[in-house]
Design an enzyme around this catalytic site. Structure first.
Site, PDB file in Angstrom:
ATOM      1  N   GLY A 249      52.653  48.277  21.306  1.00  0.00           N
ATOM      2  CA  GLY A 249      53.831  47.533  21.687  1.00  0.00           C
ATOM      3  C   GLY A 249      53.868  46.086  21.257  1.00  0.00           C
ATOM      4  N   GLU A 286      46.667  50.757  21.175  1.00  0.00           N
ATOM      5  CA  GLU A 286      47.288  51.658  20.205  1.00  0.00           C
ATOM      6  C   GLU A 286      48.390  50.965  19.419  1.00  0.00           C
ATOM      7  OE1 GLU A 286      47.232  55.687  22.975  1.00  0.00           O
ATOM      8  OE2 GLU A 286      48.789  54.190  23.287  1.00  0.00           O
ATOM      9  N   PRO A 287      48.065  49.996  18.583  1.00  0.00           N
ATOM     10  CA  PRO A 287      49.138  49.330  17.839  1.00  0.00           C
ATOM     11  C   PRO A 287      49.713  50.227  16.737  1.00  0.00           C
ATOM     12  CG  PRO A 287      47.007  48.552  17.078  1.00  0.00           C
ATOM     13  CD  PRO A 287      46.733  49.470  18.233  1.00  0.00           C
ATOM     14  N   ARG A 289      53.468  49.328  15.122  1.00  0.00           N
ATOM     15  CA  ARG A 289      54.289  48.362  14.399  1.00  0.00           C
ATOM     16  C   ARG A 289      53.485  47.155  13.903  1.00  0.00           C
ATOM     17  NH1 ARG A 289      59.674  47.948  16.023  1.00  0.00           N
ATOM     18  NH2 ARG A 289      58.935  49.161  17.787  1.00  0.00           N
ATOM     19  N   ARG A 326      66.993  51.879  12.223  1.00  0.00           N
ATOM     20  CA  ARG A 326      66.817  50.953  13.352  1.00  0.00           C
ATOM     21  C   ARG A 326      68.031  50.060  13.623  1.00  0.00           C
ATOM     22  NH1 ARG A 326      63.461  47.375  13.621  1.00  0.00           N
ATOM     23  NH2 ARG A 326      62.951  47.535  15.820  1.00  0.00           N
ATOM     24  N   TYR A 330      69.178  50.597  17.368  1.00  0.00           N
ATOM     25  CA  TYR A 330      68.832  49.539  18.326  1.00  0.00           C
ATOM     26  C   TYR A 330      69.577  48.240  18.076  1.00  0.00           C
ATOM     27  CZ  TYR A 330      64.585  52.516  18.148  1.00  0.00           C
ATOM     28  OH  TYR A 330      63.700  53.554  18.117  1.00  0.00           O
ATOM     29  N   CYS A 357      78.295  58.551   4.695  1.00  0.00           N
ATOM     30  CA  CYS A 357      79.720  58.713   4.957  1.00  0.00           C
ATOM     31  C   CYS A 357      80.077  58.366   6.386  1.00  0.00           C
ATOM     32  CB  CYS A 357      80.142  60.132   4.649  1.00  0.00           C
ATOM     33  SG  CYS A 357      80.057  60.447   2.893  1.00  0.00           S
ATOM     34  N   GLU A 358      79.778  57.169   6.796  1.00  0.00           N
ATOM     35  CA  GLU A 358      80.292  56.696   8.073  1.00  0.00           C
ATOM     36  C   GLU A 358      80.199  55.175   8.156  1.00  0.00           C
ATOM     37  OE1 GLU A 358      77.695  57.044  11.696  1.00  0.00           O
ATOM     38  OE2 GLU A 358      77.154  58.889  10.653  1.00  0.00           O
ATOM     39  N   TYR A 387      58.565  52.495  11.388  1.00  0.00           N
ATOM     40  CA  TYR A 387      59.770  53.141  11.930  1.00  0.00           C
ATOM     41  C   TYR A 387      60.936  53.125  10.951  1.00  0.00           C
ATOM     42  CZ  TYR A 387      56.875  52.672  16.051  1.00  0.00           C
ATOM     43  OH  TYR A 387      55.807  52.725  16.916  1.00  0.00           O
TER      44      TYR A 387
HETATM   45  C1  LIG Z   1      54.964  54.141  20.129  1.00  0.00           C
HETATM   46  C2  LIG Z   1      53.676  54.080  20.847  1.00  0.00           C
HETATM   47  C3  LIG Z   1      52.701  53.184  20.442  1.00  0.00           C
HETATM   48  C4  LIG Z   1      52.907  52.188  19.350  1.00  0.00           C
HETATM   49  O1  LIG Z   1      53.911  51.301  19.638  1.00  0.00           O
HETATM   50  P1  LIG Z   1      54.136  50.029  18.680  1.00  0.00           P
HETATM   51  O2  LIG Z   1      55.262  49.318  19.305  1.00  0.00           O
HETATM   52  O3  LIG Z   1      54.496  50.560  17.342  1.00  0.00           O
HETATM   53  O4  LIG Z   1      52.869  49.264  18.667  1.00  0.00           O
HETATM   54  C5  LIG Z   1      51.484  53.202  21.106  1.00  0.00           C
HETATM   55  N1  LIG Z   1      51.257  54.063  22.116  1.00  0.00           N
HETATM   56  C6  LIG Z   1      52.185  54.941  22.516  1.00  0.00           C
HETATM   57  C7  LIG Z   1      51.865  55.865  23.617  1.00  0.00           C
HETATM   58  C8  LIG Z   1      53.419  54.977  21.913  1.00  0.00           C
HETATM   59  O5  LIG Z   1      54.338  55.841  22.336  1.00  0.00           O
END
Ligand SMILES: *Cc1c(COP(=O)(O)O)cnc(C)c1O
Length: 429
Positions: A249, A286-287, A289, A326, A330, A357-358, A387
């Site tokens: 995140g 868990e990176p 992005r 995206r 978003y 086509c939109e 993404y």
């Molecule tokens: C999507 C996700 C991530 C990675 O999120 P980023 O915003 O890309 O860092 C890590 N863990 C879980 C469980 C996710 O669903």
């Protein structure tokens, strides 16, 4: 008007004597000529450096790359070679990771609705952790154990429970996941988390090794992570389990003026918070992005420039929502520029659109580009490494762009452009 902030470009970019942008020593016009447009151009060294920075900040074996951000065999191999584990969220992602030669034991399986087949494959292959998301999933793991499904060493799978800590991250509603009202995980607030721990501890079908949370994506406030760590620490410390996974995140800057914490700052905030709270578990993250986004740019060719006096100018490129959904999903912002004129003022405000086509097919609602932008120009959009390709589609039967890794003057094709025949590969009618 504003020139492009070069900090939005990947680390190993430069401008050649004639003004053309280079990525990893490769001229963008050469890459476009060789592979066509649109094309995803990754700065391979930037990707490696982000992986190394993450391992430096959190420690070896404590960084799990979230493959949904960007996955192909070359990326899986790169992340694994740099000492990362891989977070896969479907049987498909696990398949690609294993096809790249990454052992299942380096993968963790996520998903709020894993199928019986996905669980069976992952458990028999011996994934490192199954991140269990629901009581229904526990039922499925129990059923598989009754059927004799075990890991390669004959033991029950190690599981981590996904907890929804009730922390709202300041991000887009669809990508914020830690709040109580979420499809993910066991809620802390209503007692489900505790019930899940009790059940997992009693079960012989699984070995509980830790708890997990993921508060959302593209979070810019380091304090949101510290808050989640605090809530999770309160829950996790009395359980005394070996693993605490604090999700991904970490935000990245997409447009001028945005400022995201670095991986190192993120590590400091999270690890300091955990230490101060007395966490003794192994802390991992868990990176997705933060590893991949800024490593790539998408290069398009301008196809039409339509000025509607008094209304706006539309600039159409040869891709669109199929290679980057995206902005539509978003409302995400991106910068754009001409690789032949990186440092030129961008005094034309235009709506940058794709070829679908939109009317909703927008890449940038108000792009700043040089006034002399013309049909045939290459146009680049930076920070599209996460993404984009992974969320892409074949809408309008447009073939997906290739992925090229550039490093040390070498442009290496790692995913080829789809062909028209690929569009019929699954059509058995
Ligand atoms: C999507 C996700 C991530 C990675 O999120 P980023 O915003 O890309 O860092 C890590 N863990 C879980 C469980 C996710 O669903």
């Amino acid at each position: 008007m504003a020139v492009l902030d070069r900090r939005l470009l990947s680390d190993n970019t430069d401008v050649a004597d004639d003004g053309m942008l280079t990525v990893g020593g490769c001229r963008i016009d050469d890459v476009a000529a060789e592979f066509g447009t649109p094309v995803f151009v990754y700065d391979e060294t930037h990707l490696r450096d982000r992986c190394r920075e993450a391992v430096g900040a959190f420690g070896y074996g404590r960084v799990i790359y979230a493959t949904k951000a960007f996955l192909c065999r070359a990326m899986a191999r790169l992340a694994y070679d740099e000492g990362l584990l891989l977070d896969v969220a479907s049987g498909g992602e696990l398949h690609v990771a294993m096809a790249a030669g990454v052992p299942a034991s380096a993968c963790t399986l996520h998903g709020n609705n894993k199928s019986l087949d996905e669980l069976r494959t992952a458990i028999s292959a011996g994934v490192k952790h199954v991140i269990v998301d629901s009581f229904d999933e526990m039922d499925r793991i129990d059923a598989l154990a009754r059927d004799g499904v075990v890991g390669p060493d004959g033991s029950a799978p190690d599981v981590v429970l996904r907890i929804t800590p009730g922390v709202s991250a300041y991000t887009h509603e669809f990508i914020s996941t830690g709040q109580d009202d979420s499809k993910f995980g066991f809620n802390l607030g209503n007692g489900d988390a505790t019930r899940a721990v009790d059940r997992a501890r009693r079960a012989t079908s699984m070995e509980l090794v830790g708890v997990h949370c993921h508060i959302g994506s593209n979070v810019f406030e380091a304090s949101s992570f510290a808050k989640a760590a605090e809530v999770m620490a309160d829950f996790a410390i009395p359980l005394d389990l070996p693993e605490l996974v604090l999700g991904g995140g970490l935000g990245v800057a997409y447009v001028e003026g945005e400022e995201a914490p670095t991986m190192t700052q993120w590590g400091n905030v999270l690890l300091d918070a955990c230490e101060a709270l007395g966490v003794r578990s192994k802390v991992s993250v868990e990176p997705g992005r933060a590893i991949a986004a800024a490593a790539a740019m998408t290069v398009y060719t301008v196809g039409t420039v339509k000025d509607i006096p008094g209304v706006r100018t539309y600039v159409s490129v040869d891709g669109g929502m199929s290679d980057n959904p995206r902005p539509v999903l978003y409302g995400s912002g991106y910068e754009s520029f001409l690789p032949r004129a990186v440092d030129d003022p961008r005094e034309l405000t235009a709506r940058l659109v794709g070829k679908h086509c939109e009317s909703g097919d927008v890449l940038s609602f108000s792009a700043q580009i040089p006034a002399d932008t013309a049909v045939g120009d290459l146009l680049a959009m930076p920070v599209t490494g996460a993404y984009g390709q992974s969320m892409g589609s074949n809408y309008n039967k447009i073939t997906r762009p290739p992925v090229v890794f550039c490093a040390d003057g070498d442009a290496r094709l790692v995913v080829r452009r789809e062909t028209l025949d690929d569009l019929l590969a699954t059509d058995v009618g």
